[in-house]
Design a protein around this motif. Structure first.
Motif, PDB file in Angstrom:
ATOM      1  N   ILE A 256      30.571  48.054  35.504  1.00  0.00           N
ATOM      2  CA  ILE A 256      29.732  47.297  34.614  1.00  0.00           C
ATOM      3  C   ILE A 256      28.576  48.345  33.380  1.00  0.00           C
ATOM      4  O   ILE A 256      28.467  47.767  32.530  1.00  0.00           O
ATOM      5  CB  ILE A 256      28.455  45.893  35.239  1.00  0.00           C
ATOM      6  N   VAL A 257      28.022  48.837  34.213  1.00  0.00           N
ATOM      7  CA  VAL A 257      27.114  50.126  33.222  1.00  0.00           C
ATOM      8  C   VAL A 257      27.981  51.025  32.396  1.00  0.00           C
ATOM      9  O   VAL A 257      27.331  51.190  31.335  1.00  0.00           O
ATOM     10  CB  VAL A 257      26.548  50.724  34.138  1.00  0.00           C
ATOM     11  N   VAL A 258      29.396  50.770  33.026  1.00  0.00           N
ATOM     12  CA  VAL A 258      30.049  51.752  31.686  1.00  0.00           C
ATOM     13  C   VAL A 258      30.695  50.759  30.515  1.00  0.00           C
ATOM     14  O   VAL A 258      30.428  51.319  29.290  1.00  0.00           O
ATOM     15  CB  VAL A 258      31.550  52.976  32.523  1.00  0.00           C
ATOM     16  N   ALA A 259      30.983  49.785  31.370  1.00  0.00           N
ATOM     17  CA  ALA A 259      30.969  48.551  29.961  1.00  0.00           C
ATOM     18  C   ALA A 259      30.147  48.512  28.845  1.00  0.00           C
ATOM     19  O   ALA A 259      30.323  48.200  27.870  1.00  0.00           O
ATOM     20  CB  ALA A 259      31.664  47.904  30.555  1.00  0.00           C
ATOM     21  N   ALA A 260      28.354  48.531  30.042  1.00  0.00           N
ATOM     22  CA  ALA A 260      27.818  47.985  28.774  1.00  0.00           C
ATOM     23  C   ALA A 260      27.035  49.491  27.824  1.00  0.00           C
ATOM     24  O   ALA A 260      26.824  48.916  27.266  1.00  0.00           O
ATOM     25  CB  ALA A 260      26.083  47.334  30.164  1.00  0.00           C
ATOM     26  N   ILE A 261      27.713  50.542  28.355  1.00  0.00           N
ATOM     27  CA  ILE A 261      26.926  52.115  27.824  1.00  0.00           C
ATOM     28  C   ILE A 261      27.574  51.416  26.050  1.00  0.00           C
ATOM     29  O   ILE A 261      27.041  51.927  24.988  1.00  0.00           O
ATOM     30  CB  ILE A 261      27.223  53.192  28.515  1.00  0.00           C
ATOM     31  N   SER A 262      29.255  51.311  26.348  1.00  0.00           N
ATOM     32  CA  SER A 262      30.011  52.044  25.430  1.00  0.00           C
ATOM     33  C   SER A 262      29.866  50.871  24.739  1.00  0.00           C
ATOM     34  O   SER A 262      29.994  50.318  22.928  1.00  0.00           O
ATOM     35  CB  SER A 262      31.482  51.747  25.889  1.00  0.00           C
ATOM     36  N   ALA A 263      29.663  49.019  25.258  1.00  0.00           N
ATOM     37  CA  ALA A 263      29.466  47.884  23.854  1.00  0.00           C
ATOM     38  C   ALA A 263      28.039  47.579  23.921  1.00  0.00           C
ATOM     39  O   ALA A 263      28.172  47.283  23.031  1.00  0.00           O
ATOM     40  CB  ALA A 263      29.468  47.355  24.813  1.00  0.00           C
ATOM     41  N   ALA A 264      26.924  49.045  24.209  1.00  0.00           N
ATOM     42  CA  ALA A 264      25.450  48.615  23.685  1.00  0.00           C
ATOM     43  C   ALA A 264      25.443  48.043  21.893  1.00  0.00           C
ATOM     44  O   ALA A 264      24.922  47.521  21.026  1.00  0.00           O
ATOM     45  CB  ALA A 264      24.987  48.600  23.847  1.00  0.00           C
ATOM     46  N   PRO A 265      26.188  49.497  21.409  1.00  0.00           N
ATOM     47  CA  PRO A 265      25.767  49.438  19.995  1.00  0.00           C
ATOM     48  C   PRO A 265      26.225  47.923  19.751  1.00  0.00           C
ATOM     49  O   PRO A 265      25.522  47.409  18.705  1.00  0.00           O
ATOM     50  CB  PRO A 265      26.675  50.751  19.461  1.00  0.00           C
ATOM     51  N   GLU A 266      27.889  47.362  19.784  1.00  0.00           N
ATOM     52  CA  GLU A 266      28.376  46.816  18.939  1.00  0.00           C
ATOM     53  C   GLU A 266      27.336  45.133  19.710  1.00  0.00           C
ATOM     54  O   GLU A 266      26.992  44.414  18.319  1.00  0.00           O
ATOM     55  CB  GLU A 266      29.328  46.559  19.883  1.00  0.00           C
ATOM     56  N   ILE A 267      27.150  45.089  20.115  1.00  0.00           N
ATOM     57  CA  ILE A 267      26.001  43.864  20.590  1.00  0.00           C
ATOM     58  C   ILE A 267      25.388  43.563  19.430  1.00  0.00           C
ATOM     59  O   ILE A 267      25.274  42.967  18.675  1.00  0.00           O
ATOM     60  CB  ILE A 267      25.508  44.070  22.280  1.00  0.00           C
ATOM     61  N   LEU A 268      24.277  44.848  19.095  1.00  0.00           N
ATOM     62  CA  LEU A 268      23.503  45.092  17.951  1.00  0.00           C
ATOM     63  C   LEU A 268      24.656  44.324  16.662  1.00  0.00           C
ATOM     64  O   LEU A 268      23.927  43.455  16.154  1.00  0.00           O
ATOM     65  CB  LEU A 268      23.053  45.511  17.643  1.00  0.00           C
ATOM     66  N   THR A 269      25.532  45.584  16.356  1.00  0.00           N
ATOM     67  CA  THR A 269      26.147  45.242  15.896  1.00  0.00           C
ATOM     68  C   THR A 269      26.424  43.816  14.898  1.00  0.00           C
ATOM     69  O   THR A 269      26.250  43.247  13.799  1.00  0.00           O
ATOM     70  CB  THR A 269      27.052  45.795  15.375  1.00  0.00           C
ATOM     71  N   ALA A 270      26.704  43.044  16.088  1.00  0.00           N
ATOM     72  CA  ALA A 270      27.694  41.657  16.201  1.00  0.00           C
ATOM     73  C   ALA A 270      26.474  40.738  16.103  1.00  0.00           C
ATOM     74  O   ALA A 270      26.760  39.504  14.894  1.00  0.00           O
ATOM     75  CB  ALA A 270      28.582  41.359  17.806  1.00  0.00           C
ATOM     76  N   LEU A 271      25.803  40.359  16.372  1.00  0.00           N
ATOM     77  CA  LEU A 271      24.303  39.986  16.634  1.00  0.00           C
ATOM     78  C   LEU A 271      23.404  40.057  15.008  1.00  0.00           C
ATOM     79  O   LEU A 271      23.296  39.034  14.838  1.00  0.00           O
ATOM     80  CB  LEU A 271      23.385  40.112  17.771  1.00  0.00           C
ATOM     81  N   ARG A 272      23.834  41.227  14.663  1.00  0.00           N
ATOM     82  CA  ARG A 272      22.903  41.338  13.050  1.00  0.00           C
ATOM     83  C   ARG A 272      24.200  40.515  12.295  1.00  0.00           C
ATOM     84  O   ARG A 272      24.015  40.151  10.991  1.00  0.00           O
ATOM     85  CB  ARG A 272      23.109  42.796  12.487  1.00  0.00           C
ATOM     86  N   ALA A 273      25.555  40.608  12.538  1.00  0.00           N
ATOM     87  CA  ALA A 273      26.803  40.040  11.552  1.00  0.00           C
ATOM     88  C   ALA A 273      26.531  38.420  11.583  1.00  0.00           C
ATOM     89  O   ALA A 273      26.438  37.666  10.593  1.00  0.00           O
ATOM     90  CB  ALA A 273      28.239  40.617  11.868  1.00  0.00           C
ATOM     91  N   ALA A 274      26.413  38.434  12.835  1.00  0.00           N
ATOM     92  CA  ALA A 274      25.910  37.020  13.179  1.00  0.00           C
ATOM     93  C   ALA A 274      24.813  35.564  12.792  1.00  0.00           C
ATOM     94  O   ALA A 274      24.842  34.574  11.447  1.00  0.00           O
ATOM     95  CB  ALA A 274      26.457  36.371  14.684  1.00  0.00           C
ATOM     96  N   LEU A 275      24.389  36.930  12.310  1.00  0.00           N
ATOM     97  CA  LEU A 275      22.825  36.226  11.909  1.00  0.00           C
ATOM     98  C   LEU A 275      22.698  36.422  10.321  1.00  0.00           C
ATOM     99  O   LEU A 275      21.797  35.252   9.769  1.00  0.00           O
ATOM    100  CB  LEU A 275      21.518  36.930  12.958  1.00  0.00           C
ATOM    101  N   ALA A 276      23.487  37.114   9.933  1.00  0.00           N
ATOM    102  CA  ALA A 276      23.504  37.264   8.591  1.00  0.00           C
ATOM    103  C   ALA A 276      24.929  36.280   8.528  1.00  0.00           C
ATOM    104  O   ALA A 276      25.747  35.888   6.782  1.00  0.00           O
ATOM    105  CB  ALA A 276      24.497  38.402   8.093  1.00  0.00           C
ATOM    106  N   ASN A 277      25.483  35.534   8.629  1.00  0.00           N
ATOM    107  CA  ASN A 277      26.696  34.388   8.730  1.00  0.00           C
ATOM    108  C   ASN A 277      27.566  35.171   8.166  1.00  0.00           C
ATOM    109  O   ASN A 277      29.089  34.582   7.212  1.00  0.00           O
ATOM    110  CB  ASN A 277      26.195  33.332   7.193  1.00  0.00           C
ATOM    111  N   ARG A 278      28.267  36.719   9.245  1.00  0.00           N
ATOM    112  CA  ARG A 278      29.471  36.834   9.276  1.00  0.00           C
ATOM    113  C   ARG A 278      30.033  36.486  10.382  1.00  0.00           C
ATOM    114  O   ARG A 278      30.761  38.052  10.217  1.00  0.00           O
ATOM    115  CB  ARG A 278      28.890  38.421   8.013  1.00  0.00           C
ATOM    116  N   MET A 279      30.739  35.784  10.555  1.00  0.00           N
ATOM    117  CA  MET A 279      31.674  35.154  11.530  1.00  0.00           C
ATOM    118  C   MET A 279      32.558  36.822  11.898  1.00  0.00           C
ATOM    119  O   MET A 279      33.071  36.978  12.926  1.00  0.00           O
ATOM    120  CB  MET A 279      31.790  33.867  12.346  1.00  0.00           C
ATOM    121  N   GLN A 280      33.184  36.506  10.685  1.00  0.00           N
ATOM    122  CA  GLN A 280      34.472  37.159  10.907  1.00  0.00           C
ATOM    123  C   GLN A 280      34.113  38.680  11.866  1.00  0.00           C
ATOM    124  O   GLN A 280      35.103  39.663  12.203  1.00  0.00           O
ATOM    125  CB  GLN A 280      35.354  38.083   9.351  1.00  0.00           C
ATOM    126  N   SER A 281      33.108  39.586  10.822  1.00  0.00           N
ATOM    127  CA  SER A 281      32.733  40.219  11.575  1.00  0.00           C
ATOM    128  C   SER A 281      32.986  40.629  13.214  1.00  0.00           C
ATOM    129  O   SER A 281      32.848  40.833  13.853  1.00  0.00           O
ATOM    130  CB  SER A 281      31.128  41.402  10.519  1.00  0.00           C
TER     131      SER A 281
END
Length: 363
Positions: A256-281
Protein backbone atom coordinates in the motif's frame (compact mmCIF):
# COMPACT_ATOMS: atom_id res chain seq x y z
CA UNK A 1 17.98 29.59 -13.61
CA UNK A 2 17.86 30.68 -9.97
CA UNK A 3 14.07 30.90 -10.16
CA UNK A 4 13.89 27.36 -11.55
CA UNK A 5 16.06 26.04 -8.71
CA UNK A 6 13.83 27.77 -6.13
CA UNK A 7 10.81 26.03 -7.65
CA UNK A 8 12.62 22.70 -7.32
CA UNK A 9 13.30 23.01 -3.58
CA UNK A 10 11.45 19.74 -2.87
CA UNK A 11 13.55 17.93 -5.46
CA UNK A 12 16.72 19.44 -4.01
CA UNK A 13 15.70 18.36 -0.51
CA UNK A 14 15.08 14.84 -1.81
CA UNK A 15 18.52 14.88 -3.47
CA UNK A 16 20.19 15.98 -0.21
CA UNK A 17 18.34 13.20 1.62
CA UNK A 18 19.51 10.63 -0.95
CA UNK A 19 23.13 11.82 -0.65
CA UNK A 20 22.93 11.68 3.16
CA UNK A 21 21.09 8.34 3.29
CA UNK A 22 23.88 6.18 1.90
CA UNK A 23 26.66 7.04 4.39
CA UNK A 24 24.08 6.90 7.21
CA UNK A 25 22.55 3.59 6.06
CA UNK A 26 24.71 1.41 8.34
CA UNK A 27 23.91 3.59 11.36
CA UNK A 28 20.17 3.57 10.62
CA UNK A 29 20.11 -0.23 10.32
CA UNK A 30 22.11 -0.83 13.49
CA UNK A 31 20.61 1.74 15.88
CA UNK A 32 17.49 -0.17 16.78
CA UNK A 33 14.14 -0.93 15.21
CA UNK A 34 12.54 2.40 16.14
CA UNK A 35 15.33 4.40 14.49
CA UNK A 36 15.01 2.25 11.36
CA UNK A 37 11.23 2.74 11.25
CA UNK A 38 11.48 6.53 11.71
CA UNK A 39 14.19 6.68 9.05
CA UNK A 40 12.04 4.65 6.66
CA UNK A 41 9.06 6.97 7.22
CA UNK A 42 11.24 10.06 6.72
CA UNK A 43 12.60 8.66 3.45
CA UNK A 44 9.03 8.00 2.30
CA UNK A 45 8.29 11.70 2.82
CA UNK A 46 11.30 12.65 0.66
CA UNK A 47 10.24 10.14 -2.01
CA UNK A 48 6.76 11.71 -2.09
CA UNK A 49 8.40 15.17 -2.42
CA UNK A 50 10.39 14.00 -5.42
CA UNK A 51 7.40 12.22 -6.96
CA UNK A 52 5.34 15.42 -6.62
CA UNK A 53 7.91 17.28 -8.70
CA UNK A 54 8.02 14.43 -11.22
CA UNK A 55 4.23 14.67 -11.52
CA UNK A 56 4.41 18.48 -11.80
CA UNK A 57 6.71 18.27 -14.78
CA UNK A 58 4.62 15.46 -16.26
CA UNK A 59 1.62 17.78 -15.88
CA UNK A 60 3.49 20.57 -17.66
CA UNK A 61 4.31 18.25 -20.54
CA UNK A 62 0.69 17.08 -20.49
CA UNK A 63 -0.56 20.67 -20.66
CA UNK A 64 1.71 21.32 -23.62
CA UNK A 65 0.51 18.34 -25.68
CA UNK A 66 -3.13 18.20 -24.45
CA UNK A 67 -5.40 15.18 -23.97
CA UNK A 68 -5.25 12.26 -24.46
CA UNK A 69 -1.45 12.50 -24.63
CA UNK A 70 -1.35 14.58 -21.46
CA UNK A 71 -2.93 12.13 -19.06
CA UNK A 72 -0.97 9.32 -20.73
CA UNK A 73 2.29 11.10 -19.82
CA UNK A 74 1.07 11.64 -16.23
CA UNK A 75 0.03 8.01 -15.69
CA UNK A 76 3.20 6.67 -17.32
CA UNK A 77 5.31 8.85 -15.02
CA UNK A 78 3.47 7.45 -11.97
CA UNK A 79 3.87 3.86 -13.19
CA UNK A 80 7.57 4.45 -13.86
CA UNK A 81 8.03 5.57 -10.25
CA UNK A 82 6.16 2.48 -9.05
CA UNK A 83 8.18 0.07 -11.22
CA UNK A 84 11.49 1.62 -10.08
CA UNK A 85 10.56 1.30 -6.39
CA UNK A 86 9.25 -2.26 -6.86
CA UNK A 87 12.30 -3.42 -8.78
CA UNK A 88 14.67 -2.04 -6.14
CA UNK A 89 12.67 -3.51 -3.24
CA UNK A 90 12.48 -6.90 -4.95
CA UNK A 91 16.23 -6.91 -5.64
CA UNK A 92 17.00 -6.17 -1.97
CA UNK A 93 14.73 -8.61 -0.17
CA UNK A 94 12.40 -10.49 -2.51
CA UNK A 95 8.82 -10.92 -1.28
CA UNK A 96 6.76 -13.39 -3.32
CA UNK A 97 3.55 -11.35 -2.91
CA UNK A 98 4.84 -7.74 -3.04
CA UNK A 99 4.25 -7.26 -6.79
CA UNK A 100 0.76 -8.77 -6.67
CA UNK A 101 -0.26 -6.81 -3.57
CA UNK A 102 1.13 -3.55 -4.99
CA UNK A 103 -0.78 -3.88 -8.27
CA UNK A 104 -3.96 -4.82 -6.38
CA UNK A 105 -3.49 -1.89 -3.98
CA UNK A 106 -2.85 0.51 -6.87
CA UNK A 107 -6.07 -0.54 -8.64
CA UNK A 108 -8.09 -0.13 -5.43
CA UNK A 109 -6.47 3.24 -4.77
CA UNK A 110 -6.89 4.53 -8.32
CA UNK A 111 -10.46 3.39 -9.06
CA UNK A 112 -12.07 3.45 -5.62
CA UNK A 113 -9.87 6.04 -3.90
CA UNK A 114 -9.04 8.64 -6.55
CA UNK A 115 -12.13 8.24 -8.77
CA UNK A 116 -14.44 7.82 -5.77
CA UNK A 117 -13.20 10.86 -3.85
CA UNK A 118 -13.01 13.03 -6.99
CA UNK A 119 -16.55 12.09 -8.14
CA UNK A 120 -17.86 12.62 -4.59
CA UNK A 121 -16.29 16.08 -4.16
CA UNK A 122 -16.98 17.12 -7.74
CA UNK A 123 -20.57 15.89 -7.47
CA UNK A 124 -21.18 17.85 -4.27
CA UNK A 125 -19.88 21.02 -5.94
CA UNK A 126 -21.20 20.66 -9.49
CA UNK A 127 -23.93 17.99 -9.38
CA UNK A 128 -23.65 15.76 -12.45
CA UNK A 129 -20.30 15.90 -14.24
CA UNK A 130 -19.97 14.86 -17.87
CA UNK A 131 -17.24 12.86 -19.59
CA UNK A 132 -16.83 10.62 -22.65
CA UNK A 133 -18.28 7.21 -21.71
CA UNK A 134 -16.32 5.53 -24.53
CA UNK A 135 -13.16 6.03 -22.49
CA UNK A 136 -14.64 4.43 -19.35
CA UNK A 137 -15.84 1.35 -21.26
CA UNK A 138 -12.50 0.94 -23.04
CA UNK A 139 -10.49 1.26 -19.84
CA UNK A 140 -12.78 -1.06 -17.85
CA UNK A 141 -12.78 -3.96 -20.31
CA UNK A 142 -8.99 -3.76 -20.71
CA UNK A 143 -8.39 -3.66 -16.93
CA UNK A 144 -10.65 -6.69 -16.50
CA UNK A 145 -8.86 -8.59 -19.27
CA UNK A 146 -5.35 -7.67 -18.08
CA UNK A 147 -6.04 -8.55 -14.42
CA UNK A 148 -7.85 -11.74 -15.37
CA UNK A 149 -4.98 -12.98 -17.54
CA UNK A 150 -2.15 -11.93 -15.22
CA UNK A 151 -3.64 -12.20 -11.70
CA UNK A 152 -6.57 -14.65 -11.76
CA UNK A 153 -5.65 -17.37 -14.27
CA UNK A 154 -2.18 -17.99 -12.66
CA UNK A 155 -4.01 -19.63 -9.74
CA UNK A 156 -4.75 -22.56 -12.07
CA UNK A 157 -1.33 -22.83 -13.74
CA UNK A 158 0.81 -25.80 -12.54
CA UNK A 159 4.03 -24.72 -10.83
CA UNK A 160 6.11 -26.60 -13.40
CA UNK A 161 4.67 -24.45 -16.20
CA UNK A 162 5.13 -21.02 -14.61
CA UNK A 163 7.91 -19.97 -16.99
CA UNK A 164 5.83 -20.76 -20.08
CA UNK A 165 2.80 -18.89 -18.76
CA UNK A 166 4.96 -16.02 -17.51
CA UNK A 167 6.40 -15.57 -21.00
CA UNK A 168 2.88 -15.75 -22.45
CA UNK A 169 1.71 -13.09 -19.97
CA UNK A 170 4.52 -10.75 -21.01
CA UNK A 171 3.54 -11.16 -24.67
CA UNK A 172 -0.16 -10.67 -23.93
CA UNK A 173 0.43 -7.49 -21.90
CA UNK A 174 2.75 -6.03 -24.54
CA UNK A 175 0.19 -6.81 -27.25
CA UNK A 176 -2.63 -5.24 -25.24
CA UNK A 177 -0.64 -2.12 -24.47
CA UNK A 178 0.54 -1.73 -28.07
CA UNK A 179 -3.04 -1.82 -29.31
CA UNK A 180 -4.24 0.46 -26.52
CA UNK A 181 -1.48 2.99 -27.24
CA UNK A 182 -2.38 2.98 -30.93
CA UNK A 183 -6.03 3.60 -30.03
CA UNK A 184 -5.22 6.31 -27.49
CA UNK A 185 -2.99 8.38 -29.75
CA UNK A 186 -4.31 7.24 -33.14
CA UNK A 187 -7.69 7.00 -34.86
CA UNK A 188 -9.61 6.44 -31.62
CA UNK A 189 -8.04 9.25 -29.60
CA UNK A 190 -11.46 10.93 -29.40
CA UNK A 191 -12.51 8.10 -27.04
CA UNK A 192 -10.34 9.69 -24.36
CA UNK A 193 -11.24 13.36 -24.75
CA UNK A 194 -14.28 15.52 -24.06
CA UNK A 195 -15.20 18.97 -25.38
CA UNK A 196 -15.95 21.32 -22.50
CA UNK A 197 -17.50 24.74 -23.02
CA UNK A 198 -14.62 27.16 -22.74
CA UNK A 199 -14.89 29.78 -20.03
CA UNK A 200 -13.66 33.29 -20.58
CA UNK A 201 -10.50 33.89 -18.66
CA UNK A 202 -9.58 37.22 -17.22
CA UNK A 203 -6.40 38.55 -18.65
CA UNK A 204 -3.78 38.40 -15.94
CA UNK A 205 -1.29 41.21 -15.37
CA UNK A 206 2.10 40.41 -16.84
CA UNK A 207 3.71 39.99 -13.42
CA UNK A 208 1.19 37.23 -12.55
CA UNK A 209 1.38 35.35 -15.82
CA UNK A 210 3.00 31.92 -15.65
CA UNK A 211 6.36 31.57 -17.40
CA UNK A 212 6.39 29.53 -20.62
CA UNK A 213 6.97 25.79 -20.23
CA UNK A 214 10.57 24.72 -20.81
CA UNK A 215 10.16 21.24 -22.32
CA UNK A 216 13.84 20.30 -22.11
CA UNK A 217 14.03 21.33 -18.44
CA UNK A 218 10.80 19.46 -17.61
CA UNK A 219 11.98 16.26 -19.30
CA UNK A 220 15.42 16.45 -17.65
CA UNK A 221 13.91 17.10 -14.19
CA UNK A 222 11.43 14.26 -14.64
CA UNK A 223 14.22 11.78 -15.49
CA UNK A 224 16.43 13.13 -12.69
CA UNK A 225 13.52 12.81 -10.24
CA UNK A 226 13.03 9.14 -11.07
CA UNK A 227 16.77 8.53 -10.44
CA UNK A 228 16.54 10.30 -7.05
CA UNK A 229 13.44 8.27 -6.15
CA UNK A 230 15.29 5.06 -7.02
CA UNK A 231 18.22 6.04 -4.82
CA UNK A 232 15.93 6.87 -1.88
CA UNK A 233 13.92 3.67 -2.37
CA UNK A 234 17.11 1.60 -2.11
CA UNK A 235 17.65 2.68 1.51
CA UNK A 236 13.96 3.10 2.36
CA UNK A 237 13.16 -0.53 1.56
CA UNK A 238 15.81 -1.80 3.99
CA UNK A 239 14.94 0.53 6.86
CA UNK A 240 11.19 0.01 6.46
CA UNK A 241 11.53 -3.78 6.38
CA UNK A 242 13.61 -3.71 9.57
CA UNK A 243 11.29 -1.18 11.22
CA UNK A 244 8.16 -3.25 10.56
CA UNK A 245 9.79 -6.59 11.43
CA UNK A 246 8.01 -8.33 14.28
CA UNK A 247 5.41 -5.57 14.71
CA UNK A 248 2.55 -7.70 13.44
CA UNK A 249 1.83 -5.24 10.62
CA UNK A 250 0.09 -7.00 7.70
CA UNK A 251 2.48 -7.72 4.78
CA UNK A 252 0.20 -5.76 2.42
CA UNK A 253 1.07 -2.51 4.25
CA UNK A 254 4.36 -2.25 2.35
CA UNK A 255 2.50 -2.73 -0.93
CA UNK A 256 0.00 0.00 0.00
CA UNK A 257 2.90 2.36 0.79
CA UNK A 258 4.45 1.75 -2.66
CA UNK A 259 1.09 2.24 -4.40
CA UNK A 260 0.35 5.39 -2.38
CA UNK A 261 3.75 6.93 -3.17
CA UNK A 262 3.22 6.56 -6.92
CA UNK A 263 -0.44 7.69 -6.72
CA UNK A 264 0.06 10.71 -4.43
CA UNK A 265 0.55 13.27 -7.24
CA UNK A 266 -2.34 11.76 -9.23
CA UNK A 267 -4.69 12.27 -6.29
CA UNK A 268 -4.04 16.02 -6.21
CA UNK A 269 -4.31 16.33 -10.00
CA UNK A 270 -7.59 14.39 -10.09
CA UNK A 271 -9.14 16.39 -7.25
CA UNK A 272 -8.21 19.67 -8.93
CA UNK A 273 -9.76 18.42 -12.19
CA UNK A 274 -12.98 17.31 -10.44
CA UNK A 275 -13.40 20.61 -8.61
CA UNK A 276 -12.83 22.40 -11.93
CA UNK A 277 -15.63 20.25 -13.43
CA UNK A 278 -13.22 18.35 -15.70
CA UNK A 279 -14.34 14.79 -15.05
CA UNK A 280 -12.77 13.45 -18.26
CA UNK A 281 -9.32 14.11 -16.82
CA UNK A 282 -10.31 12.25 -13.63
CA UNK A 283 -11.50 9.21 -15.61
CA UNK A 284 -8.34 9.23 -17.71
CA UNK A 285 -6.11 9.53 -14.64
CA UNK A 286 -7.88 6.98 -12.39
CA UNK A 287 -8.68 4.29 -14.95
CA UNK A 288 -5.63 5.04 -17.09
CA UNK A 289 -3.33 4.68 -14.08
CA UNK A 290 -4.99 1.37 -13.12
CA UNK A 291 -4.60 -0.01 -16.62
CA UNK A 292 -1.02 1.21 -16.95
CA UNK A 293 -0.11 -0.26 -13.57
CA UNK A 294 -1.31 -3.72 -14.59
CA UNK A 295 -0.35 -3.73 -18.23
CA UNK A 296 3.16 -2.24 -17.73
CA UNK A 297 4.21 -3.42 -14.27
CA UNK A 298 3.30 -7.08 -14.91
CA UNK A 299 5.57 -7.65 -17.96
CA UNK A 300 8.52 -5.81 -16.37
CA UNK A 301 8.30 -7.79 -13.13
CA UNK A 302 7.55 -11.09 -14.92
CA UNK A 303 10.65 -10.52 -17.07
CA UNK A 304 12.61 -9.93 -13.86
CA UNK A 305 11.25 -13.21 -12.46
CA UNK A 306 12.30 -15.11 -15.61
CA UNK A 307 15.76 -13.52 -15.47
CA UNK A 308 16.33 -14.42 -11.80
CA UNK A 309 14.52 -17.77 -12.00
CA UNK A 310 12.46 -16.82 -8.94
CA UNK A 311 8.68 -16.75 -9.59
CA UNK A 312 6.36 -14.24 -7.89
CA UNK A 313 2.97 -15.09 -6.45
CA UNK A 314 0.83 -13.26 -9.00
CA UNK A 315 -2.50 -15.02 -8.37
CA UNK A 316 -4.74 -12.87 -6.15
CA UNK A 317 -6.25 -14.22 -2.94
CA UNK A 318 -10.01 -15.01 -2.97
CA UNK A 319 -10.73 -11.77 -1.04
CA UNK A 320 -8.66 -9.70 -3.47
CA UNK A 321 -10.36 -11.32 -6.46
CA UNK A 322 -13.82 -10.58 -5.05
CA UNK A 323 -12.88 -6.95 -4.32
CA UNK A 324 -11.52 -6.44 -7.85
CA UNK A 325 -14.61 -7.92 -9.47
CA UNK A 326 -16.98 -5.88 -7.26
CA UNK A 327 -14.98 -2.74 -8.10
CA UNK A 328 -15.08 -3.37 -11.86
CA UNK A 329 -18.80 -4.28 -11.80
CA UNK A 330 -19.65 -1.10 -9.83
CA UNK A 331 -17.41 0.88 -12.20
CA UNK A 332 -19.15 -0.59 -15.26
CA UNK A 333 -22.58 0.35 -13.84
CA UNK A 334 -21.55 3.84 -12.68
CA UNK A 335 -19.57 4.79 -15.78
CA UNK A 336 -22.00 3.74 -18.51
CA UNK A 337 -23.95 6.97 -19.04
CA UNK A 338 -21.34 9.70 -19.50
CA UNK A 339 -22.08 11.42 -16.16
CA UNK A 340 -20.93 10.99 -12.57
CA UNK A 341 -22.50 12.24 -9.36
CA UNK A 342 -21.84 12.24 -5.63
CA UNK A 343 -23.72 8.97 -5.02
CA UNK A 344 -21.57 7.12 -7.55
CA UNK A 345 -18.48 8.65 -5.97
CA UNK A 346 -19.61 7.50 -2.52
CA UNK A 347 -20.08 3.88 -3.68
CA UNK A 348 -16.47 3.74 -4.85
CA UNK A 349 -15.20 5.49 -1.73
CA UNK A 350 -17.01 2.95 0.49
CA UNK A 351 -15.27 0.18 -1.48
CA UNK A 352 -11.97 1.95 -0.86
CA UNK A 353 -12.70 2.09 2.88
CA UNK A 354 -13.53 -1.64 2.74
CA UNK A 355 -10.18 -2.31 1.05
CA UNK A 356 -8.35 -0.44 3.84
CA UNK A 357 -10.28 -2.34 6.54
CA UNK A 358 -9.55 -5.72 4.93
CA UNK A 359 -5.87 -4.79 4.62
CA UNK A 360 -5.65 -3.85 8.30
CA UNK A 361 -7.24 -7.20 9.14
CA UNK A 362 -4.52 -8.91 7.08
CA UNK A 363 -6.96 -10.20 4.44
Amino acid sequence: MLTSLKQEKFMLLALVAAIAAYPLEHWMLHSGQMVALLAGLALIVFIVMASMRVAHHAEQLAEKVGDPYGTMILTLAAVLVEVVILAIMMSNEPSPTLVRDTIYSAVMLDINGILGLAALMGGIKHGEQSYNDDSARTYSVMILTAMGVSMVVPEFIPEADWKIYSAFTIGAMVLLYTLFLRMQVGPHSYFFSYSYPEKRRKKQPEEHQEPPINLAFSIATLVFGVIVIGALAEVMSKTLDLGLEGTGAPPVITAIVVAAISAAPEILTALRAALANRMQSVVNIALGASLSTVILTVPVMEAMALYTGQPFQMAMTPVQTVMVFITLIVSAINLNDGETNAIEGMTHFVLFATFIMLSLLGL
